[in-house]
Write an enzyme that holds these catalytic residues in place. Structure first.
Site, PDB file in Angstrom:
ATOM      1  N   ARG A  10      -4.056   6.838  -3.653  1.00 20.93           N
ATOM      2  CA  ARG A  10      -3.831   5.764  -3.150  1.00 20.93           C
ATOM      3  C   ARG A  10      -3.189   4.841  -4.131  1.00 20.93           C
ATOM      4  NH1 ARG A  10      -7.920   7.706   0.068  1.00 20.93           N
ATOM      5  NH2 ARG A  10      -7.789   7.447   2.244  1.00 20.93           N
ATOM      6  N   ARG A  14      -2.130   6.150   8.239  1.00 15.69           N
ATOM      7  CA  ARG A  14      -1.381   5.150   8.923  1.00 15.69           C
ATOM      8  C   ARG A  14      -0.013   5.550   9.821  1.00 15.69           C
ATOM      9  NH1 ARG A  14      -2.779  -0.221   8.094  1.00 15.69           N
ATOM     10  NH2 ARG A  14      -1.400  -0.717   9.881  1.00 15.69           N
ATOM     11  N   ARG A  22       0.746  -1.213  -0.222  1.00 18.21           N
ATOM     12  CA  ARG A  22       0.046  -0.142   0.219  1.00 18.21           C
ATOM     13  C   ARG A  22       0.798   1.074  -0.117  1.00 18.21           C
ATOM     14  NH1 ARG A  22      -2.795  -2.687   4.738  1.00 18.21           N
ATOM     15  NH2 ARG A  22      -0.902  -1.574   5.798  1.00 18.21           N
ATOM     16  N   ARG A  49       1.786   4.696 -16.469  1.00 18.55           N
ATOM     17  CA  ARG A  49       2.048   4.223 -17.965  1.00 18.55           C
ATOM     18  C   ARG A  49       3.272   4.788 -18.775  1.00 18.55           C
ATOM     19  NH1 ARG A  49       0.189   0.415 -18.091  1.00 18.55           N
ATOM     20  NH2 ARG A  49      -2.158   0.840 -17.961  1.00 18.55           N
ATOM     21  N   GLU A  85     -12.282   7.033  -4.719  1.00 15.27           N
ATOM     22  CA  GLU A  85     -12.700   6.812  -3.195  1.00 15.27           C
ATOM     23  C   GLU A  85     -13.865   6.780  -2.940  1.00 15.27           C
ATOM     24  OE1 GLU A  85     -10.735   5.319  -0.530  1.00 15.27           O
ATOM     25  OE2 GLU A  85      -9.078   4.836  -2.042  1.00 15.27           O
ATOM     26  N   TYR A 108       3.533   6.113   3.014  1.00 14.68           N
ATOM     27  CA  TYR A 108       2.748   7.024   3.279  1.00 14.68           C
ATOM     28  C   TYR A 108       3.326   8.282   3.127  1.00 14.68           C
ATOM     29  CZ  TYR A 108      -0.547   3.334   3.998  1.00 14.68           C
ATOM     30  OH  TYR A 108      -1.385   2.249   3.991  1.00 14.68           O
ATOM     31  N   CYS A 128      -7.831   2.520 -12.409  1.00 13.46           N
ATOM     32  CA  CYS A 128      -8.034   3.893 -11.513  1.00 13.46           C
ATOM     33  C   CYS A 128      -9.524   3.759 -11.084  1.00 13.46           C
ATOM     34  CB  CYS A 128      -7.957   5.116 -12.214  1.00 13.46           C
ATOM     35  SG  CYS A 128      -6.352   5.723 -12.613  1.00 13.46           S
TER      36      CYS A 128
END
Length: 123
Positions: A90, A116, A7, A63, A78, A108, A75
């Site tokens: 993200r 986080r 992540r 890309r 959220e 992050y 894509c």
């Protein structure tokens, strides 16, 4: 060999094409640097953005990176949740690796460190 999820998240200040593309590249490069894998090791990358970012698809940045044009990218937007972190990009990278879950280093950056803090401290 295991298929692991790595992540990462970052934020931008402005909903501008260049900034979204630049921050996406910074985030991906940091994830690769910390986890040492090649594009050929990747099953796919899921990319999401908060609804306030609509200037460009961040997948375009990936890309256009040398060697990354065959990596499957997707894509999405959220979920619009009240009081969530704005202007956030993200990544969820599914990578084939021999590393254990404990060896994976999630990333992050910028304001996304708030998502986080337990993982951001291990930088």
């Amino acid at each position: 060999m295991y298929n692991r999820g790595i992540r990462g998240a970052t934020t931008v200040i402005n909903n501008e094409k260049k900034e979204i593309l630049d921050e996406t590249v910074v985030l991906l490069k940091e994830i690769v640097d910390r986890n040492q894998f090649e594009p050929e090791d990747i099953s796919c990358i899921w990319i999401t953005m908060t609804p306030d970012l609509d200037a460009i698809f961040p997948a375009l940045a990936i890309r256009e990176m040398e060697g990354w044009n065959m990596v499957p990218l997707m894509c999405a937007v959220e979920a619009a949740v009240q009081n969530s972190l704005p202007q956030c990009i993200r990544l969820m990278i599914q990578v084939n690796t021999t590393k254990s879950q404990q060896e994976i280093r999630h990333v992050y950056l910028n304001e996304a460190k708030r998502l986080r803090p337990d993982l951001a401290l291990s930088e």
